[in-house]
Scaffold this active site. Structure first.
Site, short mmCIF file in Angstrom:
data_model
loop_
_atom_site.label_atom_id
_atom_site.label_comp_id
_atom_site.label_asym_id
_atom_site.label_seq_id
_atom_site.Cartn_x
_atom_site.Cartn_y
_atom_site.Cartn_z
N THR A 8 -23.17 -17.91 27.05
CA THR A 8 -24.55 -17.73 26.62
C THR A 8 -25.31 -19.05 26.76
O THR A 8 -26.44 -19.09 27.25
CB THR A 8 -24.61 -17.26 25.16
N GLN A 41 -25.56 -11.04 27.23
CA GLN A 41 -26.33 -12.22 26.85
C GLN A 41 -26.86 -12.93 28.09
O GLN A 41 -26.10 -13.25 29.00
CB GLN A 41 -25.49 -13.17 26.02
N GLN A 76 -31.13 -9.21 26.02
CA GLN A 76 -30.30 -9.75 24.94
C GLN A 76 -30.31 -11.28 25.01
O GLN A 76 -30.07 -11.87 26.06
CB GLN A 76 -28.87 -9.24 25.04
N ASP A 77 -30.60 -11.92 23.86
CA ASP A 77 -30.56 -13.39 23.74
C ASP A 77 -31.61 -14.08 24.62
O ASP A 77 -31.31 -15.07 25.30
CB ASP A 77 -29.17 -13.93 24.08
N ASP A 127 -30.91 -9.54 19.38
CA ASP A 127 -30.78 -10.95 18.97
C ASP A 127 -31.63 -11.85 19.87
O ASP A 127 -31.21 -12.96 20.25
CB ASP A 127 -29.32 -11.41 19.05
N TRP A 170 -25.87 -13.70 12.04
CA TRP A 170 -24.91 -14.21 13.03
C TRP A 170 -23.91 -15.14 12.37
O TRP A 170 -22.73 -15.14 12.69
CB TRP A 170 -25.70 -14.91 14.14
#
Length: 533
Positions: free
Chosen positions: A296, A326, A348-349, A370, A440
């Protein structure tokens, strides 16, 4: 979990009393033992301080803090050397990705610890306790991020001796000692001294320059895909900036165009200003992802580490898509950084607010899961947060804050902003659940204040991490005077860590003034901001 909060309270009261009971230690058989027993992790404290040739009889908590940080520094240097020696063990692309991250992160940890030691040592030109807490928080986050990479790419931990070391515990002890000193100082000072609104790293000329509406016309370097600038790629201009003499502000003007590249602003490449032709016109895009073999951390289209970074009128995109997991559009660990009229697009992310103090003004953030995450102290002001359509069976989660130590001065604050459904989600909004955040890490901290929340948000507001009850009592999630059809708190979660904030004093902890000390540095950037609630 409630018992953990009680223990933390007992620890704080016990530790704080040290300041006023120095004499009690004189009768102790072991001065170091007496002091270390007051820390969250006594055994590594005693072991590594006794091993040091620089230890002496401790008379004040500030001396223990210095010894603790020095011990952490020694361990970080040893860990960094060990990671370097592990290079021959790197055989696959996944291992290489993790190893590269860890090498960089341990190096950054050494920098943060050294910066803290140097700053606390100086009297006039040093750092504040708040600065030290920020840098120590970053050092601890680095260690956790290295560990996370092994899990993400399912790589066996070939740096195990590093991971099993007591470095994290030593940094945690440093955070605790500095945190107590910081709280005691704040409680005993009737008035807090506020530094100049224009920090020493900005000259008078630079202040006027940054406040100019025509910033691009004053650029030091110009990037253009059509060849009309000195550089055709943004990274080439950033690399040239890294080789410059001096440390003053350097403005890189990026003309309109789509720049398909991954950029990095290195740890010592400070005071960079990246200016575009508008978020619809200057676009930086990449497609790295965990599904594509990156961590990530390393998936970011743009990774920013240098101090005092600024970006204006630019869009950062990760085009990996929802199937790749991610995939970060921007990762920032730049202390005292600003993003103004920028957009961040991903799934995502999307936006990794990794560490340090950050401010986002009039920005747009798009994502699904997220998509605002990390462990910075960060304020989003007058921003638009747009939730996209996820994959079938998925739920949307806006924030995943990564505070994993109770003394880290980090958190995500969304202020005077808007939470809305993106165009692709609007037609199917009833088919997907959307939450404001999920924990998280154990001490996750997120607050929404005076923000418009549309009907896409689930009535319960917040989500658990999977099916567990992890961190429900140790997190801090707050909502203060929000409005809109999704803002009603009647059916919100009943966790011990969730708060409907009714007190302006409590809410003020998450303002530009209190969370990121914005009064001391934001005026110099020329970016408009609201200091309080």
């Amino acid at each position: 979990m409630a018992s953990k909060i009680k223990l933390l309270l007992i620890f704080f009261v016990s530790f704080s009393s040290i300041i006023f009971s120095i004499e009690a230690s004189k009768g102790s058989k072991s001065n170091i033992t007496w002091w270390c027993n007051k820390t969250p992790h006594p055994e590594p404290c005693k072991h590594f301080i006794r091993r040091s040739h620089k230890h002496f009889r401790i008379k004040h908590l500030s001396e223990l803090r210095t010894m603790m940080i020095r011990a952490a520094m020694d361990q970080a240097i040893a860990a960094n050397k060990h990671v370097k020696r592990c290079k021959p063990n790197v055989q696959t692309q996944h291992q290489r990705a993790v190893w590269s991250d860890c090498l960089k992160l341990y190096g950054n940890t050494i920098l943060q610890l050294n910066r803290t030691l140097q700053g606390l040592r100086r009297t006039r030109t040093g750092c504040t306790g708040f600065d030290a807490q920020t840098w120590l928080s970053t050092a601890l986050t680095n260690i956790k991020t290295c560990q996370t990479g092994f899990l993400e790419l399912n790589v066996s931990d070939f740096t195990r001796p590093v991971m099993s070391s007591n470095l994290s515990k030593l940094i945690s002890n440093s955070l605790a000692t500095n945190g107590v000193l910081l709280r005691v100082k704040n409680n005993t000072n009737s008035t807090s001294s506020v530094p100049s609104a224009y920090p020493s790293w900005l000259s008078g000329h630079e202040r006027k320059l940054l406040q100019s509406p025509t910033l691009a016309s004053s650029a030091n370097l110009v990037v253009a895909k059509d060849g009309s600038g000195r550089f055709r790629t943004i990274q080439a201009a950033i690399d040239a900036a890294a080789r410059r003499r001096g440390s003053g502000r350097l403005i890189i003007y990026v003309k309109r165009g789509v720049y398909r590249e991954n950029i990095e602003v290195g740890i010592n490449n400070n005071n960079i200003v990246l200016v575009g032709d508008g978020m619809n016109n200057t676009i930086i895009t990449g497609s790295r992802s965990v599904g594509g073999g990156y961590t990530t951390y390393s998936s970011a289209t743009a990774g920013i580490d240098g101090l005092h970074f600024m970006a204006r009128d630019i869009t950062f995109i990760n085009t990996a898509g929802p199937l790749k997991g991610q995939a970060v559009a921007l990762r920032s660990a730049s202390d005292l950084s600003v993003f103004y009229r920028c957009a961040f697009l991903g799934y995502q992310d999307t936006l990794m607010v990794y560490a340090q103090r950050q401010f986002y003004k009039s920005c747009y953030i798009y994502g699904t899961i997220d998509f605002i995450f990390g462990n910075a102290a960060v304020v989003f002001q007058n921003c638009g947060i747009y939730v996209r359509r996820p994959l079938k069976g998925q739920a949307n989660v806006i924030t995943a804050q990564g505070r994993n130590d109770p003394y880290q001065n980090t958190g995500i604050s969304v202020h005077n902003s808007r939470v809305l459904a993106a165009p692709d989600l609007k037609p199917v909004i009833r088919g997907f659940k959307t939450y404001l955040g999920r924990p998280w890490m154990q001490y996750s901290r997120v607050v929404f204040m005076r923000t418009y929340i549309d009907r896409l948000i689930s009535p319960v507001g917040w989500s658990k991490w999977g099916n567990s009850n992890f961190a429900l009592d140790t997190l801090y999630y707050g909502e203060y005077k929000n409005f809109g059809p999704g803002s009603y708190t009647q059916w919100r979660v009943r966790w011990g860590g969730f708060h409907v904030i009714n007190n302006a004093v409590e809410a003020s902890q998450f303002t530009v003034d209190r969370l990121i000390a914005g009064q001391t540095w934001l005026p110099a950037t020329g970016v408009p901001f609201t200091l309080g609630i």
